[in-house]
Design a protein around this motif. Structure first.
Motif, PDB file in Angstrom:
ATOM      1  N   VAL A  24       1.206  16.138  -4.034  1.00  0.00           N
ATOM      2  CA  VAL A  24       1.579  15.412  -5.261  1.00  0.00           C
ATOM      3  C   VAL A  24       2.752  14.486  -4.975  1.00  0.00           C
ATOM      4  CG1 VAL A  24       2.588  15.708  -7.568  1.00  0.00           C
ATOM      5  CG2 VAL A  24       0.624  17.095  -6.872  1.00  0.00           C
ATOM      6  N   TYR A  25       3.743  14.972  -4.262  1.00  0.00           N
ATOM      7  CA  TYR A  25       4.915  14.154  -3.925  1.00  0.00           C
ATOM      8  C   TYR A  25       4.478  12.922  -3.131  1.00  0.00           C
ATOM      9  CZ  TYR A  25       9.887  13.404  -2.773  1.00  0.00           C
ATOM     10  OH  TYR A  25      11.147  12.893  -2.660  1.00  0.00           O
ATOM     11  N   ALA A  26       3.666  13.113  -2.103  1.00  0.00           N
ATOM     12  CA  ALA A  26       3.216  11.997  -1.263  1.00  0.00           C
ATOM     13  C   ALA A  26       2.410  10.981  -2.066  1.00  0.00           C
ATOM     14  CB  ALA A  26       2.403  12.513  -0.076  1.00  0.00           C
ATOM     15  N   VAL A  27       1.508  11.459  -2.901  1.00  0.00           N
ATOM     16  CA  VAL A  27       0.682  10.549  -3.705  1.00  0.00           C
ATOM     17  C   VAL A  27       1.552   9.750  -4.675  1.00  0.00           C
ATOM     18  CG1 VAL A  27      -1.087  10.455  -5.518  1.00  0.00           C
ATOM     19  CG2 VAL A  27      -1.466  11.853  -3.482  1.00  0.00           C
TER      20      VAL A  27
ATOM     21  N   ASN B  13      10.740   0.730   0.666  1.00  0.00           N
ATOM     22  CA  ASN B  13       9.430   1.005   1.258  1.00  0.00           C
ATOM     23  C   ASN B  13       8.653  -0.280   1.511  1.00  0.00           C
ATOM     24  OD1 ASN B  13       9.925   3.731   1.092  1.00  0.00           O
ATOM     25  ND2 ASN B  13       8.786   3.993  -0.803  1.00  0.00           N
ATOM     26  N   ILE B  14       8.824  -1.248   0.637  1.00  0.00           N
ATOM     27  CA  ILE B  14       8.030  -2.475   0.719  1.00  0.00           C
ATOM     28  C   ILE B  14       8.689  -3.537   1.595  1.00  0.00           C
ATOM     29  CG2 ILE B  14       7.125  -4.397  -0.648  1.00  0.00           C
ATOM     30  CD1 ILE B  14       6.670  -2.371  -2.915  1.00  0.00           C
ATOM     31  N   ALA B  15       9.987  -3.715   1.479  1.00  0.00           N
ATOM     32  CA  ALA B  15      10.681  -4.791   2.207  1.00  0.00           C
ATOM     33  C   ALA B  15      10.409  -4.788   3.711  1.00  0.00           C
ATOM     34  CB  ALA B  15      12.176  -4.745   1.915  1.00  0.00           C
ATOM     35  N   PRO B  16      10.508  -3.648   4.399  1.00  0.00           N
ATOM     36  CA  PRO B  16      10.255  -3.679   5.847  1.00  0.00           C
ATOM     37  C   PRO B  16       8.840  -4.133   6.208  1.00  0.00           C
ATOM     38  CG  PRO B  16      11.270  -1.612   5.219  1.00  0.00           C
ATOM     39  CD  PRO B  16      10.925  -2.327   3.958  1.00  0.00           C
ATOM     40  N   ALA B  17       7.890  -3.887   5.316  1.00  0.00           N
ATOM     41  CA  ALA B  17       6.506  -4.307   5.563  1.00  0.00           C
ATOM     42  C   ALA B  17       6.402  -5.823   5.606  1.00  0.00           C
ATOM     43  CB  ALA B  17       5.594  -3.751   4.482  1.00  0.00           C
ATOM     44  N   LEU B  18       7.279  -6.485   4.904  1.00  0.00           N
ATOM     45  CA  LEU B  18       7.240  -7.940   4.829  1.00  0.00           C
ATOM     46  C   LEU B  18       7.943  -8.600   6.008  1.00  0.00           C
ATOM     47  CD1 LEU B  18       8.047  -8.275   1.031  1.00  0.00           C
ATOM     48  CD2 LEU B  18       5.838  -7.943   2.133  1.00  0.00           C
TER      49      LEU B  18
ATOM     50  N   SER C 192      -9.655 -11.905   3.479  1.00  0.00           N
ATOM     51  CA  SER C 192      -8.358 -12.057   2.829  1.00  0.00           C
ATOM     52  C   SER C 192      -8.332 -11.389   1.457  1.00  0.00           C
ATOM     53  CB  SER C 192      -7.972 -13.533   2.727  1.00  0.00           C
ATOM     54  OG  SER C 192      -8.829 -14.200   1.831  1.00  0.00           O
ATOM     55  N   VAL C 193      -9.456 -11.348   0.771  1.00  0.00           N
ATOM     56  CA  VAL C 193      -9.513 -10.668  -0.521  1.00  0.00           C
ATOM     57  C   VAL C 193      -9.374  -9.157  -0.322  1.00  0.00           C
ATOM     58  CG1 VAL C 193     -11.012 -10.134  -2.473  1.00  0.00           C
ATOM     59  CG2 VAL C 193     -10.857 -12.479  -1.638  1.00  0.00           C
ATOM     60  N   TRP C 194     -10.018  -8.621   0.703  1.00  0.00           N
ATOM     61  CA  TRP C 194      -9.986  -7.184   0.946  1.00  0.00           C
ATOM     62  C   TRP C 194      -8.613  -6.679   1.358  1.00  0.00           C
ATOM     63  CZ3 TRP C 194     -13.188  -4.015  -1.069  1.00  0.00           C
ATOM     64  CH2 TRP C 194     -14.465  -4.443  -1.372  1.00  0.00           C
ATOM     65  N   ARG C 195      -7.757  -7.558   1.829  1.00  0.00           N
ATOM     66  CA  ARG C 195      -6.417  -7.104   2.225  1.00  0.00           C
ATOM     67  C   ARG C 195      -5.631  -6.616   1.019  1.00  0.00           C
ATOM     68  NH1 ARG C 195      -2.726 -12.459   3.236  1.00  0.00           N
ATOM     69  NH2 ARG C 195      -2.952 -13.203   1.117  1.00  0.00           N
ATOM     70  N   PHE C 196      -6.038  -7.031  -0.191  1.00  0.00           N
ATOM     71  CA  PHE C 196      -5.366  -6.596  -1.408  1.00  0.00           C
ATOM     72  C   PHE C 196      -5.922  -5.280  -1.963  1.00  0.00           C
ATOM     73  CE2 PHE C 196      -4.633 -11.201  -1.390  1.00  0.00           C
ATOM     74  CZ  PHE C 196      -3.243 -11.202  -1.483  1.00  0.00           C
ATOM     75  N   ALA C 197      -6.988  -4.757  -1.379  1.00  0.00           N
ATOM     76  CA  ALA C 197      -7.621  -3.532  -1.890  1.00  0.00           C
ATOM     77  C   ALA C 197      -6.657  -2.346  -1.935  1.00  0.00           C
ATOM     78  CB  ALA C 197      -8.867  -3.195  -1.082  1.00  0.00           C
ATOM     79  N   PRO C 198      -5.899  -2.051  -0.871  1.00  0.00           N
ATOM     80  CA  PRO C 198      -4.970  -0.913  -0.971  1.00  0.00           C
ATOM     81  C   PRO C 198      -3.937  -1.099  -2.086  1.00  0.00           C
ATOM     82  CG  PRO C 198      -5.229  -1.572   1.320  1.00  0.00           C
ATOM     83  CD  PRO C 198      -5.902  -2.620   0.472  1.00  0.00           C
TER      84      PRO C 198
ATOM     85  N   VAL D  11       2.333   5.049   3.318  1.00  0.00           N
ATOM     86  CA  VAL D  11       1.124   4.495   2.692  1.00  0.00           C
ATOM     87  C   VAL D  11       1.473   3.219   1.935  1.00  0.00           C
ATOM     88  CG1 VAL D  11      -0.618   4.899   0.886  1.00  0.00           C
ATOM     89  CG2 VAL D  11      -0.111   6.681   2.557  1.00  0.00           C
ATOM     90  N   LEU D  12       2.552   3.256   1.165  1.00  0.00           N
ATOM     91  CA  LEU D  12       2.977   2.074   0.419  1.00  0.00           C
ATOM     92  C   LEU D  12       3.385   0.943   1.366  1.00  0.00           C
ATOM     93  CD1 LEU D  12       3.459   0.843  -2.340  1.00  0.00           C
ATOM     94  CD2 LEU D  12       5.739   1.872  -2.334  1.00  0.00           C
TER      95      LEU D  12
END
Length: 183
Positions: free
Chosen positions: A71-74, A164-169, A15-21, A113-114
């Protein structure tokens, strides 16, 4: 150690490693601001350096295009708030069609990625605790994730990073996210 304790320790470590990205994204974002990247990612800087940038692109077209896309993607993946400026830069340096396609591909890769980082860090945890406005968002994504995400992308109601984030949730599939984001 008993088998039960080993399993608990393994689950806790996992569970700690899930926060690594997410941690990598936040550290990179902080480093970008600390190094003053925001000074170089502005329309003013683009105007000041337009002749040098155009000359470099003419001499190194393919390399420049690849560097621009990376650069754009990063920057998109770390939620650096410059996507509109980068899109304008792409059109300015590479033309409407090539710059637009490169921007769309790079933005989709970075957003993905996000999306994956947010899903790994918070997806399961938050999905179980939604209510109010978040519940309505979740219901919208459950009914028609592609259409709902496409409308959120096209309507400038929410910032790019939020979309980008909302659909992940809300358990949106990666392929659905990528397709709607690219369009």
């Amino acid at each position: 150690m008993t088998p039960r304790n080993e399993a608990q320790d393994a689950g806790s470590s996992k569970s700690v490693w899930r926060f690594a990205p997410l941690a990598i994204i936040l550290v990179t974002l902080g480093a970008g601001y600390a190094l003053g990247l925001n000074r170089y990612l502005s329309l003013g800087y683009l105007a000041e350096t337009r002749n040098a940038l155009q000359a470099y692109v003419e001499a190194n077209y393919v390399f420049s295009l690849l560097c621009f896309a990376v650069v754009y993607a990063v920057l998109c993946s770390i939620a650096f708030p410059v996507t509109s400026i980068l899109t304008i830069t792409g059109g300015f340096l590479f033309g409407l069609v090539v710059g637009g396609v490169a921007s769309a591909i790079a933005a989709t890769l970075g957003a993905s990625v996000l999306f994956l980082a947010a899903r790994s860090a918070f997806g399961d945890f938050l999905r179980k605790r939604v209510s109010g406005v978040a519940k309505r968002l979740a219901d919208g994504f459950n009914e028609n994730a592609f259409g709902y995400l496409l409308v959120l992308r096209l309507a400038p109601v929410f910032p790019f990073v939020v979309v980008n984030i909302a659909p992940a949730l809300f358990d949106v599939k990666l392929r659905t996210f990528v397709a709607a984001s690219f369009l």
